[in-house]
Scaffold this active site. Sequence first.
Site, PDB file in Angstrom:
ATOM      1  N   ALA A  61     -55.766 -21.476  57.714  1.00  0.00           N
ATOM      2  CA  ALA A  61     -56.648 -20.741  58.611  1.00  0.00           C
ATOM      3  C   ALA A  61     -58.071 -21.274  58.506  1.00  0.00           C
ATOM      4  CB  ALA A  61     -56.621 -19.253  58.271  1.00  0.00           C
ATOM      5  N   GLY A 106     -51.609 -20.892  56.708  1.00  0.00           N
ATOM      6  CA  GLY A 106     -51.082 -20.762  58.057  1.00  0.00           C
ATOM      7  C   GLY A 106     -50.328 -21.992  58.517  1.00  0.00           C
ATOM      8  N   GLU A 109     -46.936 -21.534  57.144  1.00  0.00           N
ATOM      9  CA  GLU A 109     -46.297 -20.458  57.909  1.00  0.00           C
ATOM     10  C   GLU A 109     -45.851 -20.950  59.289  1.00  0.00           C
ATOM     11  OE1 GLU A 109     -48.304 -16.341  56.489  1.00  0.00           O
ATOM     12  OE2 GLU A 109     -49.716 -17.897  57.127  1.00  0.00           O
ATOM     13  N   GLU A 129     -53.059 -18.364  49.688  1.00  0.00           N
ATOM     14  CA  GLU A 129     -53.890 -17.214  50.030  1.00  0.00           C
ATOM     15  C   GLU A 129     -54.298 -16.390  48.809  1.00  0.00           C
ATOM     16  OE1 GLU A 129     -51.477 -18.132  53.751  1.00  0.00           O
ATOM     17  OE2 GLU A 129     -51.118 -18.069  51.585  1.00  0.00           O
TER      18      GLU A 129
END
Length: 255
Positions: A61, A106, A109, A129
């Site tokens: 992110a 991300g 993911e 994270e």
Amino acid sequence: MTVNFEVADGVGTIRLDRPPMNALDTATQDRLRELAAEATRREDVRAVVIWGGEKVFAAGADIKEMQGMDHAAMVARSGALQESFTAVARIPKPVVAAVTGYALGGGCELALCADFRIAAENAKLGQPEILLGLIPGAGGTQRLARLIGPSKAKDLIFTGRQVKADEALALGLVDRVVPAEEVYAQAHAWAARLAAGPAIALRAAKESVDAGLETDIDTGLTIERNWFAGLFATEDRETGMRSFVEEGPGKAKFR
């Protein structure tokens, strides 16, 4: 555009293009959702490749953007974040991730949303994270555990450590490791092969597996049975069986 979409030979390539690290800011997330919907809708797209380019898949992110968000702002945004990734996961066509360089947070993911992951020898994947005082928020706690099992997923999520391509392969986090310069070509070849297959049967297979994993086995078997019987109404089923009887297996040409 932070994400581009090109179609060739029945394969749509969703290409992250936000140098230098393809950080997934809100605009990129929203664009991913738009392109997933386009890939779903377009009949000339029979399979999809997700790619970040030769150097990096997606490093995660946009931390600078997130740093300025408070609790209320993230409550408002988190639903759209997950919806963007879920839109990719629910493309009803085969999807392969071509992973080069970093696929972290991300980025990891997003790779998890694919049906198949081809990684470069230089790839590094992980869910870091926890090192920010957070947990994965775009499906990592759910899709990672379903893919590699809860214990191995907790190891990666609790520690935030990165794994190299060889360990990712051993964990089942990726499905194939190849030289970096071959990643996209192999991913496109895999997708193109499936793009020539029976589209409705492929959709049925994907939905049966994915939906079945979310429920008990009896419900899963019902999903499978309904799709299996329904495929007998398709032209592809007629083509496939006729070709098998007349020419042998694996020679059918599906429209």
